[in-house]
Design an enzyme around this catalytic site. Structure first.
Site, short mmCIF file in Angstrom:
data_model
loop_
_atom_site.label_atom_id
_atom_site.label_comp_id
_atom_site.label_asym_id
_atom_site.label_seq_id
_atom_site.Cartn_x
_atom_site.Cartn_y
_atom_site.Cartn_z
N LYS A 126 -14.95 -48.82 18.10
CA LYS A 126 -16.08 -48.99 19.03
C LYS A 126 -17.04 -49.99 18.39
O LYS A 126 -17.77 -49.66 17.46
CB LYS A 126 -16.79 -47.65 19.28
N GLU A 181 -17.32 -56.81 24.05
CA GLU A 181 -18.60 -56.74 23.33
C GLU A 181 -18.93 -58.09 22.72
O GLU A 181 -18.08 -58.74 22.11
CB GLU A 181 -18.51 -55.70 22.20
N LYS A 331 -17.95 -40.65 17.68
CA LYS A 331 -19.02 -41.28 16.92
C LYS A 331 -18.88 -41.02 15.42
O LYS A 331 -18.56 -39.91 15.00
CB LYS A 331 -20.39 -40.78 17.40
N CYS A 425 -42.00 -62.22 -17.11
CA CYS A 425 -40.82 -61.35 -17.15
C CYS A 425 -41.24 -59.89 -17.31
O CYS A 425 -41.96 -59.55 -18.25
CB CYS A 425 -39.91 -61.76 -18.30
#
Length: 715
Positions: A126, A181, A331, A425
Site C-alpha cells: 500500500k 498512486e 495497516k 569545538c
C-alpha cells in the site's frame, strides 16, 4: 494462524462521552481534509487511525448519537470536497485491518459473499501517496484526476510530463483509465526540498506532503519530479468491446501485468512486487516479508493491500459506500510521528566531524521510544529551517536510526527559536573548519582519540580482543596511547603498571595486538577511518591496489577506477591519506601488514593483460575491484539467513570479505544482476525473490566448497 510479529495493534482512542466524541469528529475531519488536500495533517497516520477507530467504537455503542460529519464509512473521511471531473466508476477508499486475526475474519466475510472459497488473493504494497486516475485515449494520456470525494476529483492534468512511470503514450493505442498512486521517492523528496528552499519556499514536511503540494501546483518557477505506481485499470465507455471484455474477465494480477506491458510503472519492478496467493497463511507470510523489506524501500508504504484476484469474486463480494468489500488494507505500525524538537546536541566523532543530533520530546514509533534523531549537518539544519520548539516529522523504520525529515511549518506558533550553532569545538574548544558542509574540529582525529582508537580496534576492523572503550580510555589517560600506532609499541611493563591489568590480561592483550599486525590491508585501511569509506569500500580499495604503497601513490583520477568512488570522494580520500601519512608510516615501522592477500597490484595486472578490465571499465560484477581471478570472478553474491558448517562462525562482514577475496562482489539485495544467493537457515524473502528470478541458489556447505581455497586467508 498466529499474530504477525511485524504488526502491533495500537489501542483506539477512548471517547468518554458525547462531548469527547464531537471533538474527535471535528479533529478527524480537519486532519483528513488537510491530509488529502495538501498532506499537511495535524495528526500523523497512527494518531489518525486510533482516533477514527475510537469514533467507530463510540458509534457502535451509541448508534443514535452518530454525527452526520463522522468520517466513518466515507471516502477520504468525508472531508474532501467533490472536484469538477466526475469519475467513470467511483474511486473508493479501503477498509483497514490491523492484525492476523482481523485479516482471517475479513477473508471469511468475503468468502461468505462469494459462496465458494476465494481461490486466489492478490497481495501488494500500500503505497503512501495520492490516488489519481490517468485517462488514456487511443494510447495518449489526456487527463489526470485526483480521487476527490470518490465521485468526482480535481483536474491536475498540468502535472502530465513531470511524473516518472506515467508515460504520455502507451505501447498500444488503447482507451482506458489507469489508477494508481503519485508519490515522491526519498531521492525525489530530498531534491524537491532543495529546489523549494532555493526558491524561497518552506521545505515539505514529508514525501506525501511534497507530492500533494507538487501535484496541485501551477505556474511554479521550478519543476520537481514525482513517481507513479499503477494499482488498477478499468474500461471506460470508449474502450471498445474487445478491451472491455478482457478487463472485465481478467483477474487483478493479469490486469496489472498488462498495465506494466503498456509501459506504466507498477510495484512489480520493486522488492515488494505483488503476488497472487491461495491461503491466509501465505498472505500473512507475505505481509511479514513486505514489512521486513519496508526499511530498505526508496518510497513510503503504510500497509499491504489484499484483494480477491478474480473478476467473478470481486463482482460477488460487491461494494460498500466507502470501500470495495473484496479488498482491504492491512495497516503497518507507523514509522512517522510528529513530536517537538527540544534542542540540538553537537557531538564530535572519531575523525573530528562535529555532528548535530536532535533532542526530541519522547515519542513512540514502531514499538520503541525515540528521544534522539539524526540531523545530517549544519547546512541541512539551515536548509530545512529547523527551529528549537518546532513540531517536526520524525521517521524511523526497522533498525535505521531515526531522522528528522522537516519541520511541520503550519503548526508553528511564533515561539520557536533558531538553532544555536557552536562557535568552537564542543569536545576540545579548538577552532572549527566550516569550509565543507560537515563541520570538523581543526585538530581532526586528535580531538577524539578514544573514539578513533576504539573504532580501529573493533571487530570489523583490527578485531583486538580485550581492547574495549574502557581500556582505551585508561591507556589514553595514562599517556600511553595518542593514536592507533601507539598500540603497537605498548610494552608488558607499561600495561602491568595500569590498574586492573594482571599478567594474564596483559599477555592476552599483547597477543591480540600482535595478531592485529597480521590483518589484511582491507581491515587496516578500514581501521584508519578514512572519511568517505567504510568496510565495503575499504575492501574494494584494498583489492584493487593490493598494497598500501599503491593506494598512497594514487591520485584522485586513479582512485575513481575503484567501483563506487566518484570525483568528490576520490579527492577526499587523497586528502585524508595525506593527513594520515605520519600515522601510516608509524604503523609500517611497527610491523603492521600493508598488503591484501590474493590481490594483484594494478601494474602487474597491466603486464599480464588484465589491466584493461581495471582501467575504468564497468566494475559492477566486482572483477576489477578484486584485482584477480577466483571462483567468484565476475559474480555478484548475496548472503541471507543463518550460516552453518564451515561458515557458521563468520559474521556477515567476514562473509562479504570472503566473497571479495574469491573474486566476487558482495551485495545486500537480490536483483536481476545477482549471480548467486547463499541461502542459510530462515532465508526468507530473498530466497523467494531469487527463485522468482531464476537466480542460482547455494547452501552454506555448497558455497563453502566453492570458496574452499579462500576460507583460511584473512578474516
Amino acid at each position: 494462524m498466529t499474530t504477525s510479529p511485524a504488526v502491533s495493534v495500537a489501542p483506539a482512542t477512548v471517547l468518554a462521552d458525547a462531548a469527547a466524541y464531537a471533538a474527535a469528529v471535528e479533529t478527524a475531519t480537519r486532519a483528513s481534509a488537510a491530509y488529502y488536500e495538501t498532506g499537511e495533517s495535524t495528526l500523523d497516520d497512527d494518531a489518525y487511525d486510533r482516533l477514527v477507530r475510537g469514533i467507530a467504537a463510540y458509534e457502535q455503542e451509541h448508534p443514535d448519537e452518530t454525527s452526520p460529519a463522522s468520517p466513518t464509512g466515507k471516502v477520504a473521511g468525508g472531508a474532501v470536497v467533490a472536484g469538477d471531473v466526475p469519475h467513470t466508476v467511483p474511486m473508493l477508499s479501503l477498509d483497514n485491518v490491523f492484525s492476523a486475526e482481523q485479516l482471517v475474519a475479513w477473508t471469511a466475510s468475503v468468502e461468505r459473499r462469494t459462496g465458494p472459497p476465494v481461490e486466489e488473493w492478490s497481495v501488494e504494497p500500500k503505497l503512501d501517496g495520492l490516488a489519481v486516475a490517468a485517462r488514456y485515449e487511443e494510447g495518449a494520456l489526456t487527463r489526470l484526476i485526483t480521487r476527490g470525494d470518490g465521485t468526482a476529483g480535481e483536474d491536475v492534468s498540468h502535472a502530465i510530463g513531470t511524473i516518472v512511470g506515467l508515460p504520455r503514450t502507451l505501447a498500444e493505442p488503447v482507451t482506458l483509465e489507469i489508477r494508481g498512486e503519485v508519490l515522491m521517492t526519498e531521492e525525489q523528496f530530498e531534491r524537491a526540498n532543495t529546489v523549494r528552499v532555493e526558491h524561497g519556499g518552506a521545505p515539505f514536511a514529508n514525501p506525501r506532503n511534497g507530492a500533494a503540494g507538487t501535484l496541485r501546483a501551477k505556474d511554479r518557477a521550478y519543476t520537481v519530479e514525482m513517481t507513479f505506481f499503477g494499482y488498477g485499470a478499468l474500461a471506460v465507455p470508449a474502450s471498445g468491446e474487445e478491451l472491455t471484455g478482457r478487463l472485465g474477465e481478467w483477474g487483478h494480477g493479469r490486469i496489472m501485468r498488462y498495465v506494466a506491458d503498456l509501459g506504466v510503472h507498477t510495484a512489480d519492478s520493486t522488492a515488494v512486487a505483488p503476488r497472487v496467493l491461495t491461503t491466509t497463511e501465505a498472505i500473512q507470510a507475505r505481509i511479514d516479508e513486505i514489512a521486513a523489506a519496508r526499511p530498505g524501500l526508496p518510497f513510503g508504504i503504510d500497509g499491504i493491500v489484499i484483494k480477491a484476484d478474480s473478476a467473478a469474486d470481486q463482482a460477488a463480494a460487491g461494494f460498500g459506500s466507502r470501500a470495495p468489500r473484496w479488498a482491504v488494507a492491512y495497516k503497518l505500525p507507523a514509522v512517522e510521528k510528529v513530536t517537538t524538537l527540544l534542542g540540538v546536541e553537537w557531538n564530535v566523532g572519531r575523525t573530528g566531524i562535529i555532528a548535530p543530533r536532535a533532542v526530541l520530546e519522547p515519542v513512540e514509533i514502531d514499538g520503541s521510544t525515540v528521544t534522539y534523531a539524526t540531523l545530517h549537518n549544519p547546512a541541512d539544519i539551515t536548509r530545512r529551517d529547523l527551529r528549537t520548539g518546532d513540531k517536526v516529522m520524525v521517521y524511523k523504520a526497522g533498525d535505521i536510526i531515526p531522522r528528522v525529515e522537516a519541520p511541520v511549518a503550519h503548526l508553528r506558533t511564533g515561539a520557536e527559536q533558531p538553532v544555536v550553532f557552536p562557535e568552537v569545538c564542543p569536545q576540545c574548544g579548538s577552532e572549527i573548519d566550516t569550509s565543507e558542509q560537515r563541520w570538523r574540529c581543526v585538530r581532526g582525529r586528535d580531538c577524539h582519540v578514544v573514539a578513533s582508537v576504539s573504532y580501529a580496534a573493533g571487530r570489523d576492523q583490527l578485531d583486538i580482543e580485550g581492547l574495549g572503550v574502557t581500556r582505551v580510555v585508561q591507556l589514553v589517560d595514562a599517556g600511553l596511547v595518542r593514536d592507533l600506532a601507539d598500540l603497537f609499541t605498548l610494552t608488558r611493563e607499561q600495561l602491568l603498571g595500569l590498574e586492573r591489568m594482571g599478567e594474564t590480561s596483559t599477555d592476552n592483550l599483547l597477543a591480540a595486538i600482535d595478531t592485529a599486525r597480521t590483518r589484511p590491508l582491507s581491515r587496516v585501511f578500514c581501521a584508519l577511518g578514512v572519511r568517505g569509506t567504510g568496510r565495503s569500500m575499504s575492501r574494494r580499495i584494498a583489492r584493487y591496489f593490493a598494497a598500501m604503497e599503491h593506494i598512497r601513490a594514487a591520485d584522485a583520477e586513479t582512485l575513481q577506477q575503484v567501483d563506487g568512488i566518484g570525483v568528490e570522494k576520490a579527492r577526499t580520500v587523497v586528502a585524508e591519506l595525506e593527513e594520515l601519512a605520519p600515522l601510516i608510516d608509524r604503523l609500517v615501522a611497527a610491523g603492521v601488514n600493508m598488503t591484501e592477500p590474493g590481490a594483484t597490484p594494478p601494474a602487474a595486472r597491466a603486464e599480464d593483460g588484465a589491466g584493461a578490465e581495471g582501467e575504468g571499465q564497468d566494475t559492477g560484477a566486482g572483477a576489477s575491484t578484486a584485482g584477480g581471478a577466483g571462483p567468484l570472478s565476475g559474480m555478484t553474491v548475496v548472503v541471507t539467513g543463518a550460516m552453518t558448517g564451515a561458515l557458521e562462525k563468520l559474521s556477515r562482514n567476514q562473509m562479504n570479505e570472503l566473497i571479495e577475496r574469491a573474486g566476487g562482489k558482495s551485495s545486500s539485495s537480490v536483483s536481476k544482476r545477482t549471480s548467486l544467493l547463499v541461502a542459510g537457515e530462515n532465508a526468507g524473502s530473498k530466497r523467494d525473490k531469487a527463485e522468482q528470478l531464476g537466480t542460482r541458489i547455494a547452501t552454506p556447505d555448497e558455497f563453502a566448497a566453492i570458496v574452499a581455497d579462500f576460507l583460511d586467508t584473512g578474516a
